[in-house]
Design a protein around this motif. Sequence first.
Motif, short mmCIF file in Angstrom:
data_model
loop_
_atom_site.label_atom_id
_atom_site.label_comp_id
_atom_site.label_asym_id
_atom_site.label_seq_id
_atom_site.Cartn_x
_atom_site.Cartn_y
_atom_site.Cartn_z
N ASP A 182 1.02 -1.25 -0.13
CA ASP A 182 0.02 -0.04 -0.11
C ASP A 182 0.78 1.31 0.03
O ASP A 182 0.72 2.13 0.94
N TYR A 183 1.98 1.24 -1.12
CA TYR A 183 2.69 2.36 -0.94
C TYR A 183 2.67 3.03 -2.54
O TYR A 183 3.15 2.52 -3.43
N PRO A 184 2.05 4.21 -2.43
CA PRO A 184 1.58 4.85 -3.74
C PRO A 184 2.74 5.67 -4.44
O PRO A 184 2.68 6.14 -5.60
N TYR A 185 3.82 5.89 -3.79
CA TYR A 185 4.93 6.87 -4.14
C TYR A 185 5.83 6.31 -5.19
O TYR A 185 6.40 6.99 -5.95
N TYR A 186 6.18 5.08 -5.38
CA TYR A 186 7.27 4.59 -6.23
C TYR A 186 6.58 4.39 -7.64
O TYR A 186 5.20 3.92 -7.90
N THR A 187 7.29 4.89 -8.63
CA THR A 187 6.69 4.69 -10.19
C THR A 187 7.63 3.89 -10.91
O THR A 187 8.56 3.85 -11.26
N ALA A 188 6.85 2.41 -10.97
CA ALA A 188 7.46 1.24 -11.59
C ALA A 188 7.62 1.69 -12.99
O ALA A 188 6.98 2.54 -13.65
#
Length: 192
Positions: A182-188
């Motif tokens: 539930d970690y929205p900050y990383y952009t794969a």
Amino acid sequence: MKMAFILFDSMTTLDFTGFYEAVTWMGILKAKETMSWDFCSNKEEITDDRGLTMKIDRVLPDLSAYDLVFIPGGLSTRQLRYDPDFMSWIQTARDVPYKVSVCTGALILGAAGYLHGKKATTNPSAYDLLAPYCEEVIKERYVRDGNVFTGGGVSASIDLGLFVVESLTNEAVARKIQEKMDYPYYTAGLRK
């Protein structure tokens, strides 16, 4: 893949746990075959920079037996980089395929000679301390130069963990772990 998490007195625990949470999901999801990890130190018990005490699985193991070695940061890295016994142990990781640090753990990688000719990052408060050990200090949350990964300050350990996951597996696995955390900050998929 066999990972060594290097723990030591006065380390910053979030440096360790953010990365640990992300990369160990590869084992839970069976995204990498035969995933295992050890908690390693130069002593049987360590106390972090806020008083949390942890027992250690492996004391001074030969780090050459691992595929990935991870070093967190903390104020004590400033002294540890000059500790000949500790650094001699870290240098047993010379042939380890992947070397990873978060925050001032980069000072340990640098003092061991693993950042020579490479780009790296660390906690912004330690950019000047890192500069003598590497080719260039990059002011980013995480940096990859070959098979050496470095992360910025403390919370960057989560982003770095997801980036290492993506680098070792693929974008879909990183996104799945990101969702589990539930970690929205990383952009794969942003960079490799």
